[in-house]
Scaffold this active site. Sequence first.
Site, PDB file in Angstrom:
ATOM      1  CG  ASP A 124      -1.968   1.278   1.447  1.00  0.00           C
ATOM      2  OD1 ASP A 124      -2.605   1.671   1.115  1.00  0.00           O
ATOM      3  OD2 ASP A 124      -1.177   2.055   2.690  1.00  0.00           O
ATOM      4  CG  ASP A 146      -1.048   8.651   2.445  1.00  0.00           C
ATOM      5  OD1 ASP A 146      -0.430   9.628   1.938  1.00  0.00           O
ATOM      6  OD2 ASP A 146      -2.008   8.771   3.434  1.00  0.00           O
TER       7      ASP A 146
HETATM    8  N1  PLP Z   1      -8.127   7.721  -2.056  1.00  0.00           N
HETATM    9  C1  PLP Z   1      -7.372   8.857  -2.195  1.00  0.00           C
HETATM   10  C2  PLP Z   1      -8.278   9.864  -2.624  1.00  0.00           C
HETATM   11  C3  PLP Z   1      -6.473   9.655  -1.322  1.00  0.00           C
HETATM   12  O1  PLP Z   1      -5.559  10.634  -1.385  1.00  0.00           O
HETATM   13  C4  PLP Z   1      -5.659   8.261  -0.921  1.00  0.00           C
HETATM   14  C5  PLP Z   1      -4.642   8.625   0.218  1.00  0.00           C
HETATM   15  O2  PLP Z   1      -3.668   9.676  -0.093  1.00  0.00           O
HETATM   16  C6  PLP Z   1      -6.155   7.412  -0.522  1.00  0.00           C
HETATM   17  C7  PLP Z   1      -7.244   7.152  -1.204  1.00  0.00           C
HETATM   18  C8  PLP Z   1      -5.638   6.320  -0.036  1.00  0.00           C
HETATM   19  O3  PLP Z   1      -4.384   5.571  -0.843  1.00  0.00           O
HETATM   20  P1  PLP Z   1      -3.750   4.378  -0.263  1.00  0.00           P
HETATM   21  O4  PLP Z   1      -4.369   2.792  -1.079  1.00  0.00           O
HETATM   22  O5  PLP Z   1      -2.701   4.662  -0.686  1.00  0.00           O
HETATM   23  O6  PLP Z   1      -3.422   4.095   1.093  1.00  0.00           O
HETATM   24 CA    CA Z   2      -3.004   3.299   3.117  1.00  0.00          CA
END
Ligand code: PLP
Ligand code: CA
Length: 304
Positions: A27, A29
């Site tokens: 993953d 973020d």
């Molecule tokens: N959706 C959006 C619009 C985001 O900005 C983020 C994180 O920045 C996420 C989902 C979650 O992303 P991830 O699956 O990388 O945690």
């Molecule tokens: Ca995440």
Amino acid sequence: MSAINVKALTYQNVRRFLNSFDTVLTDCDGVLWMHMTPLPHSADVINLFRRLGKQVFYVTNNSTKTRNDLVEKCRTLKFEATKNDILCTAHLSACYLQSLNFRKKVYIIGSEAIAKELEQADISYCGLGPDPINQNNPYSVFEKDPEVAAVIVGFDEHFSYPKMVKAATYLNDVSVHFIGTNTDERFPVSNDVVIPGTGSLVRCIESCSERKAVIMGKPDNYMAKMLMERSNVDPQRTLMIGDRCNTDILFGTHCGFMTLLVLTGVTALSDVERWKQSERQEERNLVPNYYIDALGDLLPYLKE
Ligand code: PLP
Ligand code: CA
């Protein structure tokens, strides 16, 4: 499911764990970075995985970035990556329609990134940008575009009632495809403000259209299906790393991967402890095999 604290293991047992997989899905973020700030030593760990011969895939639910955007972000933050290493929901939405041999137009509730990925797949679209309520036309009656045969719902900072009217009207025709990029209910924020995530927008359109969207992101399996089609991945020797159990860890569990939770993002250890004791299988499925405070804490075990 066990939830073993990696740091409570002996050095030899951590090394054994690190040798037990040769594909890593991470993953983004909450594991690698927080917005634009890299998490300490995450890049070193990911780059060392690659140097040790493991294939690494970046799997993000974020629908506001194209694969090219994410390669650029990885490079800026010092994570080695090529376009083929990225699985993101804007790109997968375009892949999904391509797999249906889709030739018509998409109504987008979402961002530029979805539009760009559709362009690269030669699929036309409409609906980007603000769509404010027209005071002279309060019921938002609109002229339907007869070419529209799919609706994609992703993150849209301009989400509005007129957009709901349009999406639900198109979806009233059951032959119109309904795609949701992801189901994350909220964004993690450190203060008292609640920021609704894409999942809230997808559920809103599901409610008014009385339909269910096909979901591109974690925890649904489409991401894994695409990965298996493109790459040589043995689920038993694959590790899914995430910070959010109801997307990342559940995805890993569904796919038969080993799972590692990092505590730098959404899910707290107290949630895991509660799910471990739960009578309900759905909650026990959220428990990771392993957890660690931060991905960067693996660095000492990866160096010879
Ligand atoms: N959706 C959006 C619009 C985001 O900005 C983020 C994180 O920045 C996420 C989902 C979650 O992303 P991830 O699956 O990388 O945690
Ligand atoms: Ca995440």
